[in-house]
Design an enzyme around this catalytic site. Sequence first.
Site, PDB file in Angstrom:
ATOM      1  N   GLY A 153       0.814  -1.206   0.000  1.00 49.02           N
ATOM      2  CA  GLY A 153       0.000   0.000   0.000  1.00 49.02           C
ATOM      3  C   GLY A 153       0.850   1.260   0.000  1.00 49.02           C
ATOM      4  O   GLY A 153       2.069   1.226   0.216  1.00 49.02           O
ATOM      5  N   CYS A 154       0.191   2.392  -0.217  1.00 44.89           N
ATOM      6  CA  CYS A 154       0.921   3.655  -0.346  1.00 44.89           C
ATOM      7  C   CYS A 154       1.532   4.106   0.977  1.00 44.89           C
ATOM      8  O   CYS A 154       2.743   4.350   1.064  1.00 44.89           O
ATOM      9  CB  CYS A 154       0.014   4.736  -0.938  1.00 44.89           C
ATOM     10  N   TYR A 155       0.714   4.227   2.028  1.00 46.17           N
ATOM     11  CA  TYR A 155       1.282   4.574   3.331  1.00 46.17           C
ATOM     12  C   TYR A 155       2.356   3.575   3.762  1.00 46.17           C
ATOM     13  O   TYR A 155       3.452   3.980   4.181  1.00 46.17           O
ATOM     14  CB  TYR A 155       0.184   4.616   4.397  1.00 46.17           C
ATOM     15  N   THR A 157       4.362   1.740   2.058  1.00 45.47           N
ATOM     16  CA  THR A 157       5.603   1.903   1.296  1.00 45.47           C
ATOM     17  C   THR A 157       6.449   3.021   1.877  1.00 45.47           C
ATOM     18  O   THR A 157       7.673   2.877   2.051  1.00 45.47           O
ATOM     19  CB  THR A 157       5.284   2.177  -0.179  1.00 45.47           C
ATOM     20  N   SER A 158       5.812   4.143   2.199  1.00 46.85           N
ATOM     21  CA  SER A 158       6.560   5.285   2.747  1.00 46.85           C
ATOM     22  C   SER A 158       7.124   4.998   4.138  1.00 46.85           C
ATOM     23  O   SER A 158       8.098   5.626   4.555  1.00 46.85           O
ATOM     24  CB  SER A 158       5.652   6.524   2.805  1.00 46.85           C
TER      25      SER A 158
END
Length: 343
Positions: A153-155, A157-158
Amino acid sequence: MKKKVGITGASGYAGIELVKLLSKHPDVELGCVTSRSLAGTNVADNMPALRHLLPENFKFISSSPEEQAKMDDIDIWFLALPHGAAAEYARALVNAGKTVLDLSADFRLNSLDIYREYYGADHPAPELLQMGKYVIPELFPVSADDKLIACAGCYPTSILLPLIPLMRENAAGRKHIVIDSYSGVSGAGKKADMGYIFCERNESAKAYGLPKHRHLSEIEEELSAAAGENIVVQFNPHLAPMTRGISTTITLPAKFEGVEAVYEIWQKYYSGKPFVKILKSGSYPDTLHVCGTNRCDISAVYDPRTKNLVVCSVIDNLVKGASGQAVQIMNLICGFKETAGLL
């Protein structure tokens, strides 16, 4: 000969980004894009910014999982569908021998119970759950044998790109970890909702999804696997007044004074990795600088007053946090240059 690929659910923001990246990819041909709501219409008419990349009569189609599984000329499918819907297509495509890169959350978790807890329903394809391979390509290697990829997911990954190396190397504290993340509005998806219109979001920032945002499940699962023990974090997502991008700040207890050990570990993991850039301590990653790229920028500072390590990262939520990362994974599976279509 170029390899043919297809996109299921190409009308959302992640789907549009996939169309953009795959249409100009040197090693693949975009053979099929599906959308039930846009079936029969020209793709270029719905994505006018991509008119220069798309054939004039290239149309969306509406097809069932079984119909897509029978498309013998397409071996790789990207699923840009909501959780729950993606599993139905993944089952048919994997059973037909296709390679599936799923951008939804359907195969990110290893536990049926945790999936039920966070997504409010039983898993729609439990027999495939253990087959799904969770991937951030800099941290989890892939090969042609991997047929069902769960793109992170995006969050997460960060968060996981800077933290997993520190957890694996036991180089930071594992308790009292606080993560504050700020996402552009495109992270909510392409939908008509009063809460996301311009006048509501412009000049406005707010927290949401507290205290158990769905992405918390994969964040804690992957950090726990990296640490070899149960990791619990405080994850605080926020909606920021920007279209795209994620900015994350992570506060956790330091094990060493200064950041030299942290930077040595990051260099060990990411030296030569084209899409992770390690910024010097005291230089703060900016979403503006990664917008439209498949890059994650990271940095860290040490606070001698609190004995905490403060880690910062930024990504484009639609590229490194979704479609670009999926294309990067495809490149590695197929033996293409890792950066193909992404620079």
